[in-house]
Design a protein around this motif. Structure first.
Motif, PDB file in Angstrom:
ATOM      1  N   VAL A  94       2.514  -2.351 -11.451  1.00 59.53           N
ATOM      2  CA  VAL A  94       1.800  -3.291 -10.577  1.00 59.53           C
ATOM      3  C   VAL A  94       2.770  -3.790  -9.515  1.00 59.53           C
ATOM      4  O   VAL A  94       3.752  -4.469  -9.829  1.00 59.53           O
ATOM      5  N   VAL A  95       2.499  -3.434  -8.263  1.00 59.73           N
ATOM      6  CA  VAL A  95       3.374  -3.807  -7.154  1.00 59.73           C
ATOM      7  C   VAL A  95       3.063  -5.231  -6.719  1.00 59.73           C
ATOM      8  O   VAL A  95       1.905  -5.590  -6.479  1.00 59.73           O
ATOM      9  N   MET A  96       4.123  -6.048  -6.606  1.00 60.66           N
ATOM     10  CA  MET A  96       3.998  -7.436  -6.178  1.00 60.66           C
ATOM     11  C   MET A  96       4.786  -7.638  -4.891  1.00 60.66           C
ATOM     12  O   MET A  96       5.475  -6.728  -4.416  1.00 60.66           O
ATOM     13  N   GLU A  97       4.704  -8.835  -4.319  1.00 55.53           N
ATOM     14  CA  GLU A  97       5.370  -9.100  -3.048  1.00 55.53           C
ATOM     15  C   GLU A  97       6.875  -8.941  -3.142  1.00 55.53           C
ATOM     16  O   GLU A  97       7.513  -8.405  -2.243  1.00 55.53           O
ATOM     17  N   ARG A 146       0.825  -1.200   0.000  1.00 57.46           N
ATOM     18  CA  ARG A 146       0.000   0.000   0.000  1.00 57.46           C
ATOM     19  C   ARG A 146       0.867   1.262   0.000  1.00 57.46           C
ATOM     20  O   ARG A 146       0.585   2.227  -0.714  1.00 57.46           O
ATOM     21  N   ARG A 147       1.932   1.251   0.786  1.00 59.49           N
ATOM     22  CA  ARG A 147       2.827   2.408   0.838  1.00 59.49           C
ATOM     23  C   ARG A 147       3.557   2.601  -0.489  1.00 59.49           C
ATOM     24  O   ARG A 147       3.760   3.729  -0.947  1.00 59.49           O
ATOM     25  N   MET A 148       3.963   1.487  -1.121  1.00 55.76           N
ATOM     26  CA  MET A 148       4.637   1.585  -2.412  1.00 55.76           C
ATOM     27  C   MET A 148       3.708   2.164  -3.475  1.00 55.76           C
ATOM     28  O   MET A 148       4.101   3.034  -4.265  1.00 55.76           O
ATOM     29  N   VAL A 149       2.472   1.675  -3.505  1.00 56.97           N
ATOM     30  CA  VAL A 149       1.499   2.181  -4.472  1.00 56.97           C
ATOM     31  C   VAL A 149       1.268   3.672  -4.252  1.00 56.97           C
ATOM     32  O   VAL A 149       1.250   4.472  -5.199  1.00 56.97           O
ATOM     33  N   ALA A 150       1.094   4.073  -2.992  1.00 52.51           N
ATOM     34  CA  ALA A 150       0.868   5.486  -2.680  1.00 52.51           C
ATOM     35  C   ALA A 150       2.064   6.343  -3.089  1.00 52.51           C
ATOM     36  O   ALA A 150       1.896   7.431  -3.661  1.00 52.51           O
TER      37      ALA A 150
END
Length: 431
Positions: free
Chosen positions: A143-146, A96-100
Motif C-alpha cells: 500500500v503506497v502512502m505519501e 500512481r507511478r509507484m503503484v504501476a
C-alpha cells in the motif's frame, strides 16, 4: 476534570443528552484526544519497532523480509528521487507511478486512499477464493502512502487468515526504514459486493493498553475491483472537497426548489477555502466552551454560498440570520458542544450519468473503514458543471440502509434555544 463535568452538567440541564446521545461521547472524545496525542504524536524511531505477540508466537524479522523490502525499495527508488527533486512527493501522480511500477514487477499494489486501481488484482481475487474454500495460500499487498508504504503479508489455512503488517517510512536519505511491524489474526474478513477487501484484527501495544485496557484494533479496507477513472475524477472535484465532516450537504435531501435543512454556515466553512485557498478567518474562541459571534459582510457571505448554488439572496437570508441594519450575516463558529465524532465515512463516486440539460448525476457510496463497511449509506448528487471549470450543486437524495434513522456521527449546530439553555447571554459577545 471538574471543567469537563461542568460541561456535561450543562448539556444535561439543556436537555441535549436526552435528545442527542452523541453529545456526551463527543465531550469525552474531546477530553481524551489530547491525552492520546501526547502519547502518540511523535514519529517512531527505528529502535521503536514493534515486535508483537500473537498467542504464544512472536513475530520477528528474518533475512527474507529484509531482502524483500530491499527489492521493493530499489523498484521505487527512481520515482522517489524524481518526486523529491520536483517537489511532488505524496502527489497522486507520484503514487500512481509507484503503484504501476510495483505492478509491472509482479506486486499487488494500491494506494492508501483507494484512488488508484489495484495492480495484479487477480492475485488478491485468488487469495480471497482460497480463504472461502479453506485452502492454503499466501499474498503480499503493498500500500503506497505519501511518505512511505505499508506491506501486508497474508497467510490463510482452513479459512483462517493471519496478517503481518509492516510500516516503512522514507528517511532524510531517501531510504525506506521500518517504523513498526505487527502480527495478528483476522477477526473480521470480507470481500464485499462493492469490490473491497476488508479485514480487522487486534494486537498488543503497551502505550494503548495503558489507556484502553485492551489490545489495539487495526482496520484495513482496500479496493480490489477496478473503478471507472471518470468516477474518481468526479469524486475528487465535486464530492471529496466537501465530504461528510461538519456539514450536511450530502447528508440530507434537498433541491434547488427546496433547500430543506441545509446548514449554510457549515457550507460557508467548507466553500470558503475552496474559493480563497485559505482557512476561514472567523475562528472559534480558544476556549471552545465560550461562544464567539461575528458579523460577516453580506456580499462576502453571499458570494461564497452562491458560487456553488443557484439561489437568490432572499432565500439565503431566510435560511440564516441576516442583520439588515448592518448588511451582514451573524456567524458563530462551531464550539465545544457542536463537535462531531472524528472517525467518519468518506465518499466514493461509483457511477454517473451525464444528463441532456448539462447536469451530471453522481451515485455515491459512503465508505466507512472504522465500521468495516464499504457502503454505510449512499446518495445521489446532481451537479451543474460550467465550461470555465466552476460548478453548482443542484440536489441531493440520501438513501439510508434499512433500520438506519440518521447519520450517527453528525452533530447539528446548536439552535438559539439550545444556546440560551447552555450559556448565559453574556458568553456570546460581538467580535
Amino acid at each position: 476534570m471538574i471543567i469537563f463535568l461542568e460541561k456535561i452538567n450543562r448539556l444535561w440541564k439543556a436537555g441535549l443528552i436526552g435528545k442527542n446521545k452523541k453529545a456526551p461521547l463527543f465531550a469525552m472524545t474531546m477530553l481524551i484526544l489530547p491525552t492520546l496525542a501526547g502519547c502518540s504524536d511523535r514519529t517512531p524511531e527505528v529502535s521503536d519497532i514493534e515486535i508483537t505477540q500473537q498467542g504464544s508466537e512472536v513475530y520477528s524479522f528474518d533475512k527474507k523480509d529484509s531482502a524483500g523490502m530491499e527489492c521493493i525499495a530499489e523498484i521505487l527508488d527512481e520515482i522517489y528521487e524524481e518526486a523529491v527533486s520536483t517537489d511532488t512527493l505524496g502527489s497522486l501522480d507520484m503514487m500512481r507511478r509507484m503503484v504501476a511500477r510495483l505492478g509491472e514487477n509482479g506486486y499487488v499494489a494500491v494506494d492508501n486512499g483507494n484512488q488508484i486501481d489495484m495492480t495484479q488484482a487477480e492475485q488478491a481475487f485468488d487469495f480471497c477464493k482460497a480463504v472461502d474454500e479453506k485452502e492454503m495460500d499466501e499474498l503480499t499487498i503493498i500500500v503506497v502512502m505519501e511518505m512511505g508504504i505499508r506491506k501486508f503479508d497474508l497467510k490463510t489455512e482452513d479459512g483462517n487468515v493471519n496478517i503481518v503488517r509492516g510500516y516503512y517510512q522514507y528517511d532524510q536519505n531517501g531510504s525506506l526504514q521500518n517504523r513498526s511491524t505487527v502480527s495478528y489474526p483476522a477477526d473480521f474478513w470480507q470481500y464485499t459486493e462493492e469490490g473491497y477487501l476488508i479485514f480487522e484484527g487486534s494486537y498488543f501495544l503497551d502505550e494503548n493498553y495503558i489507556l484502553t485496557l485492551s489490545d489495539t484494533p487495526e482496520h484495513t479496507m482496500l479496493r480490489i475491483l477496478p473503478l471507472d477513472e471518470k468516477c474518481r475524477e468526479y469524486n475528487r472535484k465535486y464530492i471529496l472537497p466537501v465530504g461528510y465532516e461538519q456539514n450536511n450537504l450530502f447528508l440530507c435531501n434537498w433541491s434547488e426548489d427546496d433547500f430543506g435543512d441545509l446548514d449554510f454556515y457549515d457550507l460557508f466553512d467548507r466553500f470558503y477555502p475552496m474559493i480563497y485557498s485559505q482557512p476561514v478567518p472567523y475562528m472559534a474562541d480558544e476556549n471552545l466552551g465560550v461562544g464567539a459571534v461575528y458579523q460577516i459582510q453580506g456580499e462576502l457571505f453571499e458570494n461564497v454560498i452562491r458560487a456553488y448554488f443557484n439561489m437568490d439572496r432572499e432565500t439565503l437570508r431566510s435560511k440564516t440570520t441576516y442583520l439588515s441594519e448592518l448588511a451582514a450575516y451573524e456567524y458563530r463558529p462551531r464550539g465545544f458542544y457542536e463537535v462531531e465524532y472524528p472517525d467518519i465515512a468518506y465518499p466514493e463516486v461509483v457511477g454517473y450519468r451525464e444528463n441532456e440539460d448539462g447536469t451530471v448525476t453522481l451515485h455515491v457510496n459512503a465508505v466507512y473503514p472504522g465500521g468495516n463497511m464499504s457502503k454505510e449509506f449512499s446518495h445521489t448528487t446532481v451537479i451543474r458543471p460550467f465550461s470555465e471549470g466552476s460548478f453548482q450543486y443542484v440536489s441531493n437524495e440520501i438513501i439510508l440502509s434499512e433500520g438506519d434513522q440518521d447519520i450517527w456521527w453528525h452533530s447539528n449546530r446548536l439552535t438559539e434555544e439550545e444556546r440560551e439553555n447552555l450559556f448565559p447571554k453574556e458568553v456570546y459577545g460581538g467580535t
